[in-house]
Write a protein that holds these residues in place. Structure first.
Motif, short mmCIF file in Angstrom:
data_model
loop_
_atom_site.label_atom_id
_atom_site.label_comp_id
_atom_site.label_asym_id
_atom_site.label_seq_id
_atom_site.Cartn_x
_atom_site.Cartn_y
_atom_site.Cartn_z
N HIS A 1 -3.25 -1.94 6.77
CA HIS A 1 -3.65 -3.35 6.80
C HIS A 1 -4.65 -4.23 7.24
O HIS A 1 -5.49 -5.08 6.48
N ASP B 1 -2.90 5.39 9.96
CA ASP B 1 -3.13 4.75 8.78
C ASP B 1 -2.11 3.50 8.03
O ASP B 1 -2.85 2.95 7.42
N GLU B 2 -1.12 2.64 9.15
CA GLU B 2 -1.18 1.80 9.54
C GLU B 2 -1.73 0.36 9.35
O GLU B 2 -1.95 -0.47 8.72
#
Ligand SMILES: Cc1cc2nc3c(=O)[nH]c(=O)nc-3n(C[C@H](O)[C@H](O)[C@H](O)COP(=O)(O)OP(=O)(O)OC[C@H]3O[C@@H](n4cnc5c(N)ncnc54)[C@H](O)[C@@H]3O)c2cc1C
Length: 471
Positions: free
Chosen positions: A281, A276-277
């Motif tokens: 990004h 998810d991160e």
């Protein structure tokens, strides 16, 4: 082997006279279908006694002419030899026969919670033996590497007919020279693989797939560099240019914006929180580099659909003209945009239509020259373009082949690429391992074949075949 495993009818000989390379076919004397390493060894011993060349063959999807027969040669088939012999979940290995189709291994191990990462675009049809012989790459190369990184052991019939095993399940092994590494990528010239031990890894918990569209290739290329600089390693980081986007849309109707100059297919995988991160990004980096549109897959179905854009690139381009020459140059990834604009310049100068796609994260591009081999002048312009693009890749510190191999098609530039001392060492190695030059002679580099062929058939018969309208 029994006469049912010796295929010498004209139909069979035509069927095994070519591979996926846009090069003239050549009929073999026969194709043979051995089923044990001992049978392969006997055929190789006979070839040494009687002086005829042997051309190993998997599915014939090779793009450098590796499986194209030589005059008076025997094609040795392996694609019927297709059992997965063992999945060892404790040691994370699989033992396979050489004719197993790559996608079959993918499916088998994925059901058990593992992946076998190398995934050439041809995975649904190519064999693992062919993959090892070409050291094939694929869409997941950036994060997971290529075939070489997954070969743990090999059983090989050497050009002299001896059976050698090298490597094994032990993760660490430094006993003696690493013969396995010399055999991987040897393009059927140093040995015939009869069993292959491969590494598998646990399947990542999840993945996220997106398509990002750009109105300039430079922006797409800068995005690739920025993602890497942000210390994110996507599982896939693939590129399509405008010509390819248009052809894919016409073929697959995916709703792609056909006016955009470049598309990046990006997939991140791993633990959910990290995915998810990283995905957020990556999205932010794409926007920062002027992505005009970003499509993120919300479901597995959508993820598969987004990947169709990349997976159907070759098929879509191949519909445009009768002949498609798929190239395979690679440069340091930061030079990707420079390479694309150089290819465009060369294509324009030579009046050749080119669709570019490839593994952007690896700096590995597949320019596809869309041409017609029945038109001699047009085909000559396309061949000139191939040569000039390869030279441009060398000038840029890159390579004439990132994953498709040298075979017949690229050997004229190999010496320029690797230098004379390397060529000398390769020739010495081949002569030492294959003193009679029996195995796939004339592939990778020229080395005058000692073998003339056991049953030299009349030239007229081959000529008759060449007269057949062959497209
Ligand atoms: C549409 C398309 C997409 C492709 N995408 C990719 C891609 O993404 N990445 C990539 O790397 N390649 C790609 N390829 C190229 C090709 O599929 C690979 O090189 C593949 O590994 C060839 O496998 P094969 O079984 O068809 O081998 P073949 O074409 O039959 O043979 C290839 C070479 O391997 C040798 N060989 C075959 N089997 C053995 C064996 N058992 N022992 C010793 N030598 C052997 C042959 O002599 C020959 O030199 C693509 C091809 C097509 C047509």
């Amino acid at each position: 082997m029994g006469s049912q495993n010796v295929l010498d009818s004209t139909e069979s000989r035509i069927a095994y006279s070519y591979d996926a390379t846009a090069m003239s076919p050549q009929m073999p004397l026969a194709a043979v279908r051995p089923s044990t390493p001992e049978e392969v060894a006997k055929i190789v011993q006979l070839a040494n006694e009687q002086n005829f060349p042997i051309v190993p063959r998997g599915s014939g999807t090779g793009l450098s002419g590796g499986a194209i027969p030589l005059e008076n040669s025997i094609v040795l088939l392996t694609n019927h030899w297709n059992r997965i012999l063992e999945v060892d979940e404790e040691n994370l290995t699989v033992m396979v026969e050489p004719g197993v189709i790559t996608a079959k291994l993918h499916e088998t191990v994925e059901k058990l919670g593992f992946i076998y990462p190398p995934d050439p675009g041809s995975a649904s049809i190519c064999t693992l033996g062919g993959n090892v012989a070409e050291n094939s790459g694929g869409l997941r190369g950036l994060k997971y590497g290529v075939t070489r990184n997954y070969v743990m052991g090999l059983e090989v019939v050497l050009p002299t007919g001896e059976i050698l095993t090298t490597g094994g399940k032990s993760v660490k092994d430094v006993a003696g020279y690493n013969l396995k590494e010399i055999l991987i990528g040897s393009e059927g010239t140093l040995g015939i693989f009869t069993r292959i031990l491969l590494k598998i890894i646990p399947r990542p918990e999840t993945h996220k797939t997106m398509l990002a569209f750009f109105s300039s290739i430079e922006d797409a290329a800068k995005t690739v560099s920025a993602i890497i600089a942000a210390k994110i390693t996507p599982a896939m980081l693939e590129f399509l240019d405008n010509t390819t986007i248009r052809c894919v849309e016409e073929y697959a109707h995916l709703g792609l914006p056909v006016e955009t100059e470049a598309l990046l297919l990006i997939e991140v995988d791993g633990r959910k929180a990290v995915v998810d991160e990283d995905a957020a990004h990556v999205e932010e980096i794409c926007r920062r580099h002027n992505a005009s549109q970003i499509k993120v897959a919300a479901t597995e179905e959508e993820s598969v659909r987004l990947k169709v854009a990349r997976r159907s690139a070759f098929t879509s381009l191949a519909r445009v003209k009768p002949t498609t020459i798929m190239e395979d140059v690679a440069v340091p990834r930061a030079d990707l945009a420079r390479l694309v604009s150089r290819i465009r310049e060369i294509g324009k100068k030579n009046d050749v239509m080119i669709g570019n796609f490839g593994h952007a994260g690896d700096g590995n591009l597949h320019p596809n020259y869309l041409t017609d081999e029945r038109n001699a002048a047009e085909f000559a312009r396309a061949e000139k373009t191939v040569f000039e693009v390869e030279e441009a890749a060398i000038e840029m510190g890159g390579t004439i082949t990132g994953e498709h191999g040298v075979g017949l098609y690229k050997k004229r530039l190999l010496e320029k690429m690797v230098g004379s001392p390397s060529m000398k060492m390769m020739r010495t190695l081949k002569t030492m391992m294959d003193p009679q030059n029996i195995l796939n002679p004339g592939k990778v580099f020229d080395l005058k074949p000692k073998c003339e062929g056991i049953l030299p058939r009349k030239r007229e018969e081959i000529k008759k075949f060449e007269d057949v309208a062959w497209i």
